[in-house]
Design an enzyme around this catalytic site. Sequence first.
Site, PDB file in Angstrom:
ATOM      1  N   GLN A   1       0.846  -1.188   0.000  1.00  0.00           N
ATOM      2  CA  GLN A   1       0.000   0.000   0.000  1.00  0.00           C
ATOM      3  C   GLN A   1       0.888   1.247   0.000  1.00  0.00           C
ATOM      4  O   GLN A   1       1.782   1.371   0.835  1.00  0.00           O
ATOM      5  CB  GLN A   1      -0.905   0.011   1.229  1.00  0.00           C
ATOM      6  CG  GLN A   1      -1.866  -1.161   1.307  1.00  0.00           C
ATOM      7  CD  GLN A   1      -3.009  -1.057   0.301  1.00  0.00           C
ATOM      8  OE1 GLN A   1      -3.236  -0.016  -0.296  1.00  0.00           O
ATOM      9  NE2 GLN A   1      -3.730  -2.144   0.124  1.00  0.00           N
TER      10      GLN A   1
ATOM     11  N   TYR B   1      -6.745 -12.967  -2.381  1.00  0.00           N
ATOM     12  CA  TYR B   1      -5.812 -11.897  -2.755  1.00  0.00           C
ATOM     13  C   TYR B   1      -5.118 -11.320  -1.498  1.00  0.00           C
ATOM     14  O   TYR B   1      -5.117 -10.109  -1.281  1.00  0.00           O
ATOM     15  CB  TYR B   1      -6.524 -10.755  -3.491  1.00  0.00           C
ATOM     16  CG  TYR B   1      -7.647 -11.137  -4.433  1.00  0.00           C
ATOM     17  CD1 TYR B   1      -7.385 -11.466  -5.768  1.00  0.00           C
ATOM     18  CD2 TYR B   1      -8.974 -11.147  -4.008  1.00  0.00           C
ATOM     19  CE1 TYR B   1      -8.419 -11.793  -6.638  1.00  0.00           C
ATOM     20  CE2 TYR B   1     -10.009 -11.476  -4.869  1.00  0.00           C
ATOM     21  CZ  TYR B   1      -9.728 -11.791  -6.183  1.00  0.00           C
ATOM     22  OH  TYR B   1     -10.751 -12.107  -7.031  1.00  0.00           O
TER      23      TYR B   1
ATOM     24  N   ASN C   1      -1.118  -8.077   4.602  1.00  0.00           N
ATOM     25  CA  ASN C   1      -1.421  -6.752   5.145  1.00  0.00           C
ATOM     26  C   ASN C   1      -2.670  -6.778   6.021  1.00  0.00           C
ATOM     27  O   ASN C   1      -2.647  -6.324   7.179  1.00  0.00           O
ATOM     28  CB  ASN C   1      -1.591  -5.776   3.979  1.00  0.00           C
ATOM     29  CG  ASN C   1      -1.777  -4.343   4.428  1.00  0.00           C
ATOM     30  OD1 ASN C   1      -1.004  -3.826   5.226  1.00  0.00           O
ATOM     31  ND2 ASN C   1      -2.808  -3.684   3.909  1.00  0.00           N
TER      32      ASN C   1
ATOM     33  N   GLU D   1      -3.061 -16.437  -2.224  1.00  0.00           N
ATOM     34  CA  GLU D   1      -2.328 -15.407  -2.971  1.00  0.00           C
ATOM     35  C   GLU D   1      -1.551 -16.127  -4.063  1.00  0.00           C
ATOM     36  O   GLU D   1      -1.015 -17.216  -3.826  1.00  0.00           O
ATOM     37  CB  GLU D   1      -1.393 -14.636  -2.048  1.00  0.00           C
ATOM     38  CG  GLU D   1      -0.405 -13.710  -2.734  1.00  0.00           C
ATOM     39  CD  GLU D   1      -1.065 -12.658  -3.607  1.00  0.00           C
ATOM     40  OE1 GLU D   1      -0.602 -12.468  -4.753  1.00  0.00           O
ATOM     41  OE2 GLU D   1      -2.031 -12.020  -3.148  1.00  0.00           O
TER      42      GLU D   1
ATOM     43  N   ASP E   1      -9.736  -8.328  -1.511  1.00  0.00           N
ATOM     44  CA  ASP E   1      -9.076  -7.076  -1.896  1.00  0.00           C
ATOM     45  C   ASP E   1      -8.515  -7.297  -3.295  1.00  0.00           C
ATOM     46  O   ASP E   1      -7.310  -7.444  -3.481  1.00  0.00           O
ATOM     47  CB  ASP E   1      -7.972  -6.733  -0.891  1.00  0.00           C
ATOM     48  CG  ASP E   1      -7.287  -5.406  -1.193  1.00  0.00           C
ATOM     49  OD1 ASP E   1      -7.773  -4.665  -2.069  1.00  0.00           O
ATOM     50  OD2 ASP E   1      -6.248  -5.123  -0.543  1.00  0.00           O
TER      51      ASP E   1
ATOM     52  N   CYS F   1      -9.852  -1.053  -5.024  1.00  0.00           N
ATOM     53  CA  CYS F   1      -9.104   0.080  -5.565  1.00  0.00           C
ATOM     54  C   CYS F   1      -9.773   0.637  -6.817  1.00  0.00           C
ATOM     55  O   CYS F   1      -9.217   1.519  -7.475  1.00  0.00           O
ATOM     56  CB  CYS F   1      -7.656  -0.330  -5.863  1.00  0.00           C
ATOM     57  SG  CYS F   1      -7.501  -1.690  -7.046  1.00  0.00           S
TER      58      CYS F   1
ATOM     59  N   GLU G   1      -9.770   4.468  -2.995  1.00  0.00           N
ATOM     60  CA  GLU G   1      -9.988   3.142  -2.430  1.00  0.00           C
ATOM     61  C   GLU G   1     -11.320   3.174  -1.682  1.00  0.00           C
ATOM     62  O   GLU G   1     -11.652   4.176  -1.044  1.00  0.00           O
ATOM     63  CB  GLU G   1      -8.853   2.813  -1.464  1.00  0.00           C
ATOM     64  CG  GLU G   1      -8.624   1.350  -1.235  1.00  0.00           C
ATOM     65  CD  GLU G   1      -7.484   0.797  -2.070  1.00  0.00           C
ATOM     66  OE1 GLU G   1      -7.171  -0.390  -1.899  1.00  0.00           O
ATOM     67  OE2 GLU G   1      -6.916   1.538  -2.902  1.00  0.00           O
TER      68      GLU G   1
END
Length: 361
Positions: free
Chosen positions: A185, A213, A218, A234, A294, A319, A353
Site C-alpha cells: 500500500q 488476494y 497486510n 495469494e 481485496d 481500488c 480506495e
Amino acid sequence: MSSPRFNPAAYDTQLADKAARLRELLAPFAAPEPEVFDSPREHYRLRAEFRLWREGEQRHYAMFEQGDKHTPILIEDFPIASLRINELMPRLKAAWAEPALGHKLFQVEFLTTLAGDALITLCYHRPVDAAWEAAAQKLAAELGVSLVGRSRGKRVVVGRDYVNEELTVAGRTFRYRQPEGAFTQPNGEVCRKMLNWAFDALGERQDDLLELYCGNGNFTLPLATRVRKVLATEISKTSVNAALANLADNAVDNVTLVRLSAEELTQALNEVRPFRRLADVDLKSYDFGSVFVDPPRAGMDPDTCELTRRFERILYISCNPETLAQNIAQLHDTHKVTRSALFDQFPYTHHMEAGVLLERR
C-alpha cells in the site's frame, strides 16, 4: 505513475468530490453514508519511481504524464513522497558522480515505511558487477539504506531486499516485511486507517474467514485475531513468502496460506478439480462465516463473485469503485451493504480506495 496535481489548498474539495462519486456509485444499493478517511496533505506516499533524464552534462529525476514518454517533468523534490524519500533524493543524486554507480543508470525506485526503513533500487542498461557492489556497499552505509542493483537477468542485494513496517491496529502493533518489487500500500497513514476500519467492520467472530488476494498479509494479520482460523490465498510467490514471514514474525498461528489464485480456489471449493497445493488442507474442516477480498482493479471475476455469495458476510476493499459496484450488483439480491467507506489513498488524482461490508439479507 504520472505526477499528481499537487495542490493542498484544493484537497478538501477534491475529497468531497470523491465522496460524492462513491455515494453515486453505491446509491442503487441503498448503501449507508460512507465513512470518509482522509490522507495527509503532503509526504504521504511511501513509494516513488523516477526515470533519469539527461540535459547536457546533468541528469535529473524525471516523471512523465501517462502516454507521453518524450516530455519529462523534472523533479528536484517530491512533496507527495515521504520525508525520507525527499531526504534521500539529493544525496543519491550526488552519488551518481561515481562511475560505478552512475554509468548507464536509467531508473531509481524508492521504498520507505512509516517505521523509517528505506530501500533503493537502481536499474541499469549494463551489468551490475563487483565494482558496482563495492560502491553500493559504501553508499548504503552512508545513506542508512538497503540497495538493490538490477540489470538484465541479474539482481544484486546490498543489505535486505525488503523494508520493515509497523502498523498499529486496535492497540496492537503488527510488523511487516515489504519486499522490493512486490505490491504494498503506497499511503501508509491511510493503510493504517483501512486496517482499523476492516478490523472493526469484521467484528469478533467465532467462525472462520476465507481471504482472497492476501498479498503480503497486510489485512491477514489483524483480521486473523478476530476469527477462529483463516484460509488465505495469494498467487504471487514473492508475496506468499513475505506473508509467511510476517505470520511467523507476529506469532499469528491460526492462518493457512495457499499459493492459489482466487479463480483456482473457487474451482477447488466448487469441487471442479483438485489442486496439489491443497492436498494437506481439509477444506471441509472450515466453518466459513466471512470472506475478505481485496482484488485487483478488474474486481472479482463472475465465478469468484458468485462464490462469495455463500458467506454471511463479505468484507470488500476495492481500488476501483466502478468494478466494486459491478460486483455488488451481482450480489445485491442476497446481500445488502451495511457499511461503506472511502479511503483517500491517492490524493490529487481521481483514484480512490473504497470498502464495503455486505451481509446476508
